[in-house]
Motif scaffolding. Structure first.
Motif, PDB file in Angstrom:
ATOM      1  N   GLN A   1       0.820  -1.191   0.000  1.00 44.69           N
ATOM      2  CA  GLN A   1       0.000   0.000   0.000  1.00 44.69           C
ATOM      3  C   GLN A   1       0.870   1.264   0.000  1.00 44.69           C
ATOM      4  N   ALA A   2       1.992   1.260   0.706  1.00 45.74           N
ATOM      5  CA  ALA A   2       2.888   2.415   0.740  1.00 45.74           C
ATOM      6  C   ALA A   2       3.491   2.661  -0.643  1.00 45.74           C
ATOM      7  N   LEU A   3       3.830   1.596  -1.361  1.00 50.14           N
ATOM      8  CA  LEU A   3       4.390   1.753  -2.702  1.00 50.14           C
ATOM      9  C   LEU A   3       3.353   2.347  -3.647  1.00 50.14           C
ATOM     10  N   SER A   4       2.136   1.884  -3.542  1.00 52.44           N
ATOM     11  CA  SER A   4       1.058   2.421  -4.376  1.00 52.44           C
ATOM     12  C   SER A   4       0.850   3.909  -4.101  1.00 52.44           C
ATOM     13  N   ARG A   5       0.866   4.283  -2.822  1.00 49.21           N
ATOM     14  CA  ARG A   5       0.704   5.694  -2.454  1.00 49.21           C
ATOM     15  C   ARG A   5       1.892   6.514  -2.963  1.00 49.21           C
ATOM     16  N   CYS A   6       3.091   5.956  -2.862  1.00 46.08           N
ATOM     17  CA  CYS A   6       4.292   6.623  -3.384  1.00 46.08           C
ATOM     18  C   CYS A   6       4.146   6.916  -4.872  1.00 46.08           C
ATOM     19  N   LYS A   7       3.691   5.925  -5.611  1.00 39.50           N
ATOM     20  CA  LYS A   7       3.552   6.085  -7.056  1.00 39.50           C
ATOM     21  C   LYS A   7       2.533   7.169  -7.398  1.00 39.50           C
ATOM     22  N   THR A   8       1.443   7.211  -6.659  1.00 44.53           N
ATOM     23  CA  THR A   8       0.423   8.244  -6.886  1.00 44.53           C
ATOM     24  C   THR A   8       0.974   9.628  -6.585  1.00 44.53           C
ATOM     25  N   LEU A   9       1.636   9.777  -5.442  1.00 39.22           N
ATOM     26  CA  LEU A   9       2.214  11.064  -5.063  1.00 39.22           C
ATOM     27  C   LEU A   9       3.328  11.471  -6.019  1.00 39.22           C
ATOM     28  N   LEU A  10       4.109  10.501  -6.478  1.00 36.92           N
ATOM     29  CA  LEU A  10       5.190  10.786  -7.410  1.00 36.92           C
ATOM     30  C   LEU A  10       4.649  11.358  -8.719  1.00 36.92           C
ATOM     31  N   GLU A  11       3.550  10.828  -9.187  1.00 37.09           N
ATOM     32  CA  GLU A  11       2.938  11.376 -10.407  1.00 37.09           C
ATOM     33  C   GLU A  11       2.549  12.834 -10.205  1.00 37.09           C
ATOM     34  N   ASP A  12       2.028  13.163  -9.019  1.00 36.12           N
ATOM     35  CA  ASP A  12       1.706  14.562  -8.710  1.00 36.12           C
ATOM     36  C   ASP A  12       2.973  15.415  -8.706  1.00 36.12           C
ATOM     37  N   LEU A  13       4.046  14.880  -8.154  1.00 33.69           N
ATOM     38  CA  LEU A  13       5.301  15.626  -8.053  1.00 33.69           C
ATOM     39  C   LEU A  13       5.985  15.817  -9.404  1.00 33.69           C
ATOM     40  N   LEU A  14       5.776  14.899 -10.325  1.00 30.26           N
ATOM     41  CA  LEU A  14       6.398  14.997 -11.648  1.00 30.26           C
ATOM     42  C   LEU A  14       5.685  15.996 -12.564  1.00 30.26           C
ATOM     43  N   LEU A  15       4.498  16.423 -12.182  1.00 31.18           N
ATOM     44  CA  LEU A  15       3.775  17.471 -12.910  1.00 31.18           C
ATOM     45  C   LEU A  15       3.607  17.169 -14.401  1.00 31.18           C
ATOM     46  N   GLY A  16       3.381  15.893 -14.714  1.00 28.70           N
ATOM     47  CA  GLY A  16       3.166  15.504 -16.105  1.00 28.70           C
ATOM     48  C   GLY A  16       4.429  15.176 -16.874  1.00 28.70           C
ATOM     49  N   LEU A  17       5.586  15.296 -16.256  1.00 32.73           N
ATOM     50  CA  LEU A  17       6.847  14.965 -16.923  1.00 32.73           C
ATOM     51  C   LEU A  17       6.962  13.456 -17.041  1.00 32.73           C
ATOM     52  N   THR A  18       7.300  12.981 -18.223  1.00 32.38           N
ATOM     53  CA  THR A  18       7.547  11.545 -18.399  1.00 32.38           C
ATOM     54  C   THR A  18       9.059  11.327 -18.336  1.00 32.38           C
ATOM     55  N   TRP A  19       9.461  10.236 -17.716  1.00 34.03           N
ATOM     56  CA  TRP A  19      10.876   9.950 -17.517  1.00 34.03           C
ATOM     57  C   TRP A  19      11.077   8.450 -17.539  1.00 34.03           C
ATOM     58  N   SER A  20      12.173   8.039 -18.121  1.00 30.05           N
ATOM     59  CA  SER A  20      12.498   6.620 -18.211  1.00 30.05           C
ATOM     60  C   SER A  20      13.884   6.371 -17.622  1.00 30.05           C
ATOM     61  N   ALA A  21      14.065   5.195 -17.056  1.00 24.86           N
ATOM     62  CA  ALA A  21      15.360   4.814 -16.487  1.00 24.86           C
ATOM     63  C   ALA A  21      16.263   4.177 -17.536  1.00 24.86           C
ATOM     64  N   GLU A  22      15.847   4.210 -18.785  1.00 24.41           N
ATOM     65  CA  GLU A  22      16.578   3.546 -19.859  1.00 24.41           C
ATOM     66  C   GLU A  22      18.043   3.975 -19.952  1.00 24.41           C
ATOM     67  N   ASN A  23      18.327   5.265 -19.761  1.00 22.11           N
ATOM     68  CA  ASN A  23      19.692   5.769 -19.907  1.00 22.11           C
ATOM     69  C   ASN A  23      20.425   5.966 -18.590  1.00 22.11           C
ATOM     70  N   VAL A  24      19.907   5.402 -17.525  1.00 27.99           N
ATOM     71  CA  VAL A  24      20.562   5.557 -16.227  1.00 27.99           C
ATOM     72  C   VAL A  24      21.694   4.536 -16.109  1.00 27.99           C
ATOM     73  N   TYR A  25      22.795   4.993 -15.578  1.00 29.90           N
ATOM     74  CA  TYR A  25      23.919   4.101 -15.352  1.00 29.90           C
ATOM     75  C   TYR A  25      24.498   4.427 -13.979  1.00 29.90           C
ATOM     76  N   ASP A  26      25.365   3.577 -13.514  1.00 34.87           N
ATOM     77  CA  ASP A  26      26.043   3.848 -12.258  1.00 34.87           C
ATOM     78  C   ASP A  26      27.496   3.452 -12.416  1.00 34.87           C
ATOM     79  N   ASN A  27      28.366   4.247 -11.866  1.00 34.87           N
ATOM     80  CA  ASN A  27      29.797   3.972 -11.885  1.00 34.87           C
ATOM     81  C   ASN A  27      30.213   3.650 -10.456  1.00 34.87           C
ATOM     82  N   PHE A  28      30.223   2.372 -10.119  1.00 36.26           N
ATOM     83  CA  PHE A  28      30.515   1.941  -8.747  1.00 36.26           C
ATOM     84  C   PHE A  28      31.893   2.385  -8.274  1.00 36.26           C
ATOM     85  N   GLY A  29      32.831   2.493  -9.180  1.00 32.20           N
ATOM     86  CA  GLY A  29      34.203   2.791  -8.798  1.00 32.20           C
ATOM     87  C   GLY A  29      34.508   4.269  -8.630  1.00 32.20           C
TER      88      GLY A  29
END
Length: 178
Positions: A1-29
């Motif tokens: 239920q907390a995750l569902s609420r997070c997702k709903t609130l996140l949509e409000d916070l994004l203000l209609g912006l669409t975003w994908s994690a497709e180009n996200v990377y991490d450099n552990f070193g």
């Protein structure tokens, strides 16, 4: 239920912006002071400035009228206090739910002292311990309640599921930099 609420609130916070994690990377070193949890890269492998939500607001006539009072010298944005307060109130509720999702959604619940050690940015004397390994965010800390007996810490890694990881990524890369 907390995750569902997070997702709903996140949509409000994004203000209609669409975003994908497709180009996200991490450099552990990367241990450079100030290096943050991860960077978003575009198709030409350039690091994208983490102000996509601000750009979204400034490029939308409706959002600009709603949030922006004025833009001053040096492109400093002055926000309408009532809208900024409303936005931050939504963010407060969101972050409370996100903390619960992180706490119970990444394996066995962490001890309170362990939660306090999560860092998304390298500091002068400590490295970050929140990482992204597609498609999951994971936390790695050196912690052991038997440290005084063993004289050593034990590494503990906690992986979030893909759905919760995406929510956390959007917070760290889009909402929080705004």
């Amino acid at each position: 239920q907390a995750l569902s609420r997070c997702k709903t609130l996140l949509e409000d916070l994004l203000l209609g912006l669409t975003w994908s994690a497709e180009n996200v990377y991490d450099n552990f070193g990367n241990r450079t002071v100030g290096f943050q949890i991860m960077a978003d890269r575009n198709a030409s492998n350039d690091v994208v400035v983490r102000s996509s939500l601000l750009k979204h607001i400034l490029c939308s006539e409706e959002l600009r009228r709603r949030f922006v009072l004025s833009i001053g010298n040096g492109n400093k944005v002055l926000y309408r206090s009532s809208e900024a307060t409303n936005y931050l109130n939504v963010y407060d509720e969101y972050i409370e739910n996100l903390l619960l999702v992180v706490h119970v959604g990444s394996g066995m619940p962490a001890r309170a002292t362990e939660l306090e050690t999560y860092r998304v940015k390298n500091g002068p004397s400590t490295s970050r311990n929140v990482f992204y390994l597609k498609p999951q965010v994971f936390f790695h800390c050196e912690y052991s309640k038997s440290r005084s007996i063993r004289a050593a810490n034990k590494g503990v890694s906690r992986f979030m599921n893909e759905e919760a990881s995406l929510v956390l990524l959007k917070d760290l890369l889009v909402v929080r930099p705004f």
